[in-house]
Write a protein that holds these residues in place. Structure first.
Motif, PDB file in Angstrom:
ATOM      1  N   UNK A 122       0.835  -1.208   0.000  1.00  0.00           N
ATOM      2  CA  UNK A 122       0.000   0.000   0.000  1.00  0.00           C
ATOM      3  C   UNK A 122       0.870   1.258   0.000  1.00  0.00           C
ATOM      4  N   UNK A 123       2.040   1.190   0.646  1.00  0.00           N
ATOM      5  CA  UNK A 123       2.918   2.356   0.632  1.00  0.00           C
ATOM      6  C   UNK A 123       3.551   2.546  -0.741  1.00  0.00           C
ATOM      7  N   UNK A 124       4.082   1.452  -1.285  1.00  0.00           N
ATOM      8  CA  UNK A 124       4.795   1.558  -2.557  1.00  0.00           C
ATOM      9  C   UNK A 124       3.869   1.975  -3.693  1.00  0.00           C
ATOM     10  N   UNK A 125       2.706   1.347  -3.779  1.00  0.00           N
ATOM     11  CA  UNK A 125       1.853   1.564  -4.949  1.00  0.00           C
ATOM     12  C   UNK A 125       0.914   2.763  -4.797  1.00  0.00           C
ATOM     13  N   UNK A 126       0.455   3.003  -3.578  1.00  0.00           N
ATOM     14  CA  UNK A 126      -0.562   4.041  -3.387  1.00  0.00           C
ATOM     15  C   UNK A 126      -0.027   5.325  -2.775  1.00  0.00           C
ATOM     16  N   UNK A 127       1.235   5.336  -2.359  1.00  0.00           N
ATOM     17  CA  UNK A 127       1.822   6.555  -1.806  1.00  0.00           C
ATOM     18  C   UNK A 127       3.098   6.927  -2.540  1.00  0.00           C
ATOM     19  N   UNK A 128       4.113   6.057  -2.532  1.00  0.00           N
ATOM     20  CA  UNK A 128       5.331   6.334  -3.295  1.00  0.00           C
ATOM     21  C   UNK A 128       5.027   6.385  -4.788  1.00  0.00           C
ATOM     22  N   UNK A 129       4.198   5.465  -5.261  1.00  0.00           N
ATOM     23  CA  UNK A 129       3.897   5.403  -6.692  1.00  0.00           C
ATOM     24  C   UNK A 129       3.365   6.706  -7.257  1.00  0.00           C
ATOM     25  N   UNK A 130       2.649   7.458  -6.444  1.00  0.00           N
ATOM     26  CA  UNK A 130       2.086   8.727  -6.902  1.00  0.00           C
ATOM     27  C   UNK A 130       3.207   9.706  -7.268  1.00  0.00           C
ATOM     28  N   UNK A 131       4.344   9.607  -6.617  1.00  0.00           N
ATOM     29  CA  UNK A 131       5.478  10.486  -6.941  1.00  0.00           C
ATOM     30  C   UNK A 131       6.029  10.228  -8.338  1.00  0.00           C
ATOM     31  N   UNK A 132       5.722   9.063  -8.884  1.00  0.00           N
ATOM     32  CA  UNK A 132       6.238   8.691 -10.205  1.00  0.00           C
ATOM     33  C   UNK A 132       5.120   8.519 -11.230  1.00  0.00           C
ATOM     34  N   UNK A 133       3.910   8.937 -10.867  1.00  0.00           N
ATOM     35  CA  UNK A 133       2.770   8.745 -11.761  1.00  0.00           C
ATOM     36  C   UNK A 133       2.746   9.810 -12.865  1.00  0.00           C
ATOM     37  N   UNK A 165       5.407   5.455 -20.062  1.00  0.00           N
ATOM     38  CA  UNK A 165       4.293   6.358 -19.781  1.00  0.00           C
ATOM     39  C   UNK A 165       3.038   5.577 -19.419  1.00  0.00           C
ATOM     40  N   UNK A 166       2.837   4.413 -20.008  1.00  0.00           N
ATOM     41  CA  UNK A 166       1.699   3.570 -19.641  1.00  0.00           C
ATOM     42  C   UNK A 166       1.805   3.128 -18.182  1.00  0.00           C
ATOM     43  N   UNK A 167       3.015   2.802 -17.754  1.00  0.00           N
ATOM     44  CA  UNK A 167       3.215   2.466 -16.334  1.00  0.00           C
ATOM     45  C   UNK A 167       2.859   3.659 -15.464  1.00  0.00           C
ATOM     46  N   UNK A 168       3.330   4.840 -15.845  1.00  0.00           N
ATOM     47  CA  UNK A 168       3.045   6.051 -15.073  1.00  0.00           C
ATOM     48  C   UNK A 168       1.547   6.310 -14.991  1.00  0.00           C
ATOM     49  N   UNK A 169       0.829   6.110 -16.103  1.00  0.00           N
ATOM     50  CA  UNK A 169      -0.638   6.328 -16.098  1.00  0.00           C
ATOM     51  C   UNK A 169      -1.322   5.338 -15.166  1.00  0.00           C
ATOM     52  N   UNK A 170      -0.798   4.131 -15.107  1.00  0.00           N
ATOM     53  CA  UNK A 170      -1.411   3.112 -14.242  1.00  0.00           C
ATOM     54  C   UNK A 170      -1.257   3.448 -12.769  1.00  0.00           C
ATOM     55  N   UNK A 171      -0.328   4.357 -12.450  1.00  0.00           N
ATOM     56  CA  UNK A 171      -0.079   4.759 -11.061  1.00  0.00           C
ATOM     57  C   UNK A 171      -0.857   6.007 -10.658  1.00  0.00           C
ATOM     58  N   UNK A 172      -1.575   6.623 -11.591  1.00  0.00           N
ATOM     59  CA  UNK A 172      -2.366   7.814 -11.253  1.00  0.00           C
ATOM     60  C   UNK A 172      -3.342   7.492 -10.126  1.00  0.00           C
ATOM     61  N   UNK A 173      -3.382   8.312  -9.078  1.00  0.00           N
ATOM     62  CA  UNK A 173      -4.240   8.010  -7.933  1.00  0.00           C
ATOM     63  C   UNK A 173      -5.713   7.929  -8.303  1.00  0.00           C
ATOM     64  N   UNK A 175      -7.519   6.748 -10.352  1.00  0.00           N
ATOM     65  CA  UNK A 175      -7.880   6.451 -11.737  1.00  0.00           C
ATOM     66  C   UNK A 175      -7.038   5.331 -12.337  1.00  0.00           C
ATOM     67  N   UNK A 176      -5.802   5.218 -11.944  1.00  0.00           N
ATOM     68  CA  UNK A 176      -4.880   4.280 -12.569  1.00  0.00           C
ATOM     69  C   UNK A 176      -5.249   2.832 -12.314  1.00  0.00           C
ATOM     70  N   UNK A 177      -5.081   2.019 -13.341  1.00  0.00           N
ATOM     71  CA  UNK A 177      -5.432   0.602 -13.246  1.00  0.00           C
ATOM     72  C   UNK A 177      -4.623  -0.102 -12.168  1.00  0.00           C
ATOM     73  N   UNK A 178      -3.319   0.110 -12.157  1.00  0.00           N
ATOM     74  CA  UNK A 178      -2.476  -0.565 -11.185  1.00  0.00           C
ATOM     75  C   UNK A 178      -2.702  -0.013  -9.782  1.00  0.00           C
ATOM     76  N   UNK A 179      -2.939   1.269  -9.674  1.00  0.00           N
ATOM     77  CA  UNK A 179      -3.247   1.881  -8.379  1.00  0.00           C
ATOM     78  C   UNK A 179      -4.442   1.182  -7.742  1.00  0.00           C
ATOM     79  N   UNK A 180      -5.504   0.963  -8.519  1.00  0.00           N
ATOM     80  CA  UNK A 180      -6.710   0.322  -7.997  1.00  0.00           C
ATOM     81  C   UNK A 180      -6.476  -1.158  -7.703  1.00  0.00           C
ATOM     82  N   UNK A 181      -5.706  -1.804  -8.560  1.00  0.00           N
ATOM     83  CA  UNK A 181      -5.402  -3.216  -8.323  1.00  0.00           C
ATOM     84  C   UNK A 181      -4.650  -3.395  -7.004  1.00  0.00           C
ATOM     85  N   UNK A 182      -3.706  -2.509  -6.735  1.00  0.00           N
ATOM     86  CA  UNK A 182      -2.926  -2.601  -5.505  1.00  0.00           C
ATOM     87  C   UNK A 182      -3.807  -2.430  -4.268  1.00  0.00           C
ATOM     88  N   UNK A 183      -4.824  -1.584  -4.353  1.00  0.00           N
ATOM     89  CA  UNK A 183      -5.745  -1.425  -3.227  1.00  0.00           C
ATOM     90  C   UNK A 183      -6.465  -2.729  -2.919  1.00  0.00           C
TER      91      UNK A 183
END
Length: 595
Positions: A122-133, A165-173, A175-183
């Motif tokens: 949850x930290x890596x994908x939903x908090x740190x990940x936002x810094x690289x989204x 850039x697709x990875x970065x979009x997936x990390x958008x808080x 909205x991002x596909x990977x962001x939601x999957x990580x939750x």
């Protein structure tokens, strides 16, 4: 004494602009980062880490029944409370001379494994990940985003994202596909923890002597079904993050300097092997080295020790620039450890907490965090945990002592992680290799690899627990009595790094109790020798790659540096920029030393 301070460039007349982020974290009060930025050279000239809240656990633990220690200290944190409960239970096991049944220890290991997986995810994908989204990169480095749009992902076949850039979009808080999957994954890992210890984050079935969990084959099957879904998830996560982090080195030459500091890493080890651990201090050297994460101190890439007795005796609590009065001249609770080794007056066993509230002064005292240091016989080293995983992996890799059922193997220079076949993905092996630097990117990368490490280790723990069940060894608790006098310590790794609980019992009650989680180490202030704490040291001299002007500055490089240490960030981040006020650097000795 050795200082890890690095001086900023000295150019007469260059302006320094004050910027601050406060609060950033809540793990030990409110973390604030105060900086002076040299815009002419695009670097951070000075940094001060502050905590504005006094906790006082070491004060109100006195006089308590020691059997309540884990319930009370769990409330130190609403995020890693179970790590504190576990460490306190280890501490109590030593004090009471009790050895839990093997099954109980496998259950605790499974609970802690789930916690590592949950919190790091949850930290890596939903908090740190936002810094690289995508949204953040677009606001801070649009040139980098443009390059990312045209950069193919080397491991697209493993994770499914065609470009960086697709990875970065997936990390958008949100909205991002990977962001939601990580939750969704974080929910599953929390369920895994609750299966083992009843409640997250304050365990309801964890006690000295073992656990109250009713152990059945069904219990471990329920855990395993969730674990295998997490294993499959990690086969996507590791290559995805490798692609993202490697890209930043490519896109921004010199980015390895962001958050970089000298390699001064501490790991206290975690996940005991019940076949070796008897919780006796006299045997701690041996059973500590049998931990499934190897304890160790790494200095400039060299493994100084893996001995928990040495680690314990080297701990020093310096007041430095903190809001406390010194305890020199007060009672020393422990003069010698159970092996007869002398114990320093500044060791946690002998600490007195004497708060002295005062106005913050960056030239004097400015924080409620003391300055934990590790004394190597010559220097008081400002060890950091790197957010936990980088220190754990580095120590474990160099020691070469770990083989967790073939799932995790330390080689002396790396850690090999072997994940079995899952529903849709084949068997996969990952190798974490010791990096060139201890910096923001590598701290974050290590966090991803350690998630895979814990998933692999948990597979072994489930297998061992099922062996106990099928053999009819279903006891999960051993009785004990509380002694009138005792000196004890518990060592483990909280999610974000080193955790120790030191206790002295007199007349059957707690006479002294000091818990030391990772944030006081990472977020410590300048000590008595002027050495800055790890946050301060990592941010000082960090280069600024952000493309914005001072008026629109987000401070993303600074935030990435601080957040790489995992300073518990569910709270919001606030920033202010002084009203155009410019500070001129002077060539006085005072300013030179400060910089």
């Amino acid at each position: 004494m050795t200082s890890t301070t690095r001086k900023a460039p000295e150019r007469p007349g260059d302006g320094l602009i004050e910027m601050a982020w406060d609060p950033i974290t809540r793990i030990v009060g409110s973390l604030g980062i105060y900086t002076k930025i040299d815009w002419a050279n695009k670097t951070v000239a000075e940094c001060y880490s502050t905590s504005s809240v006094f906790r006082g656990y070491s004060i109100f633990m006195k006089g308590k029944d020691p059997r309540d220690a884990h319930f009370i200290t769990s409330r130190i944190c609403g995020i890693c409370g179970d790590n504190h409960a576990t460490c306190s239970v280890y501490n109590q096991n030593m004090a009471y001379g009790v050895r839990p049944p093997h099954l109980a220890e496998w259950i605790i290991n499974l609970g802690e494994s789930a916690e590592y997986m949950f919190d790091h995810n949850i930290f890596q994908e939903n908090l740190v990940g936002v810094d690289y989204c995508e949204k953040m990169v677009k606001e801070t480095n649009p040139g980098v985003l443009a390059l990312a749009e045209n950069t193919a992902s080397p491991h697209a076949a493993e994770h499914g994202y065609r470009t960086i850039a697709d990875i970065m979009r997936s990390l958008n808080p949100l909205e991002g596909e990977f962001y939601r999957e990580a939750l969704q994954v974080s929910r599953m890992t929390r369920e895994m923890f609750c299966l083992m210890e009843g409640r997250h984050v304050h365990p309801s079935t964890l006690y000295p002597g073992g656990v109250g969990t009713v152990a059945t084959i069904q219990l471990f099957t329920d855990y395993l079904s969730r674990l295998m879904r997490y294993v499959e998830f990690m086969k996507k996560v590791v290559p995805m993050h490798d692609d993202l982090f490697d890209f930043f080195y490519q896109a921004l030459p010199g980015y390895e300097e962001v958050g970089r500091r000298r390699v001064l890493l501490g790991c206290w080890g975690s996940l005991n092997d019940p076949e070796h651990c008897d919780f006796k201090y006299e045997n701690m050297t041996n059973w500590g080295r049998k931990m499934f994460v190897t304890p160790g101190v790494v200095v400039d890439g060299r493994l100084v020790t893996t001995d928990l007795v040495d680690i314990n005796l080297g701990i020093r609590i310096l007041l430095g620039s903190s809001y406390y009065d010194d305890w020199v001249g007060r009672e020393q609770f422990v003069t010698h450890d159970p092996l007869g080794n002398p114990v320093d007056p500044r060791h946690p066993w002998n600490q007195h907490t004497i708060p002295h509230p005062q106005k913050r002064d960056f030239g004097d005292n400015y924080s409620w965090v003391m300055s934990p240091r590790w004394f190597d016989g010559t220097d008081h080293l400002a060890l950091d945990t790197g957010g936990g995983p980088i220190a754990r992996l580095w120590s474990t890799a160099l020691a070469g002592l770990v083989n967790i059922g073939g799932y995790v193997v330390s080689t002396g220079h790396s850690v090999q992680i072997n994940l079995p076949r899952t529903m849709t993905k084949p068997e996969v092996s990952f190798e974490w290799k010791i990096p060139q630097w201890s910096n923001a990117i590598e701290r974050n990368r290590a966090r991803t690899y350690f998630q895979a490490y814990m998933a692999a280790a948990a597979l072994h723990f489930v297998e061992k627990a099922l062996v106990e069940i099928r053999a009819g060894r279903t006891d999960t608790w051993s009785p004990f009595t509380v002694p009138d006098e005792a000196v004890s310590v518990g060592f483990t790794e909280a999610v974000r790094g080193v955790l120790s609980h030191h206790m002295v019992i007199r007349d059957g009650k707690i006479a002294n109790y000091h818990p030391y989680p990772p944030t006081p180490w990472n977020g410590s202030v300048r000590d008595s020798f002027g050495t800055p704490g790890p946050y301060e040291d990592a941010v000082q001299n960090t280069p600024i790659f952000e493309e914005n002007t001072p008026e629109n500055f987000k401070g993303i490089d600074i935030m990435r540096a601080v957040r790489s240490f995992d300073p518990c960030l569910p709270c919001g981040v606030h920033m202010y920029l002084g009203d155009g006020k410019t500070l001129q650097k002077m060539h006085s000795p005072t300013m030179m030393n400060a910089v």
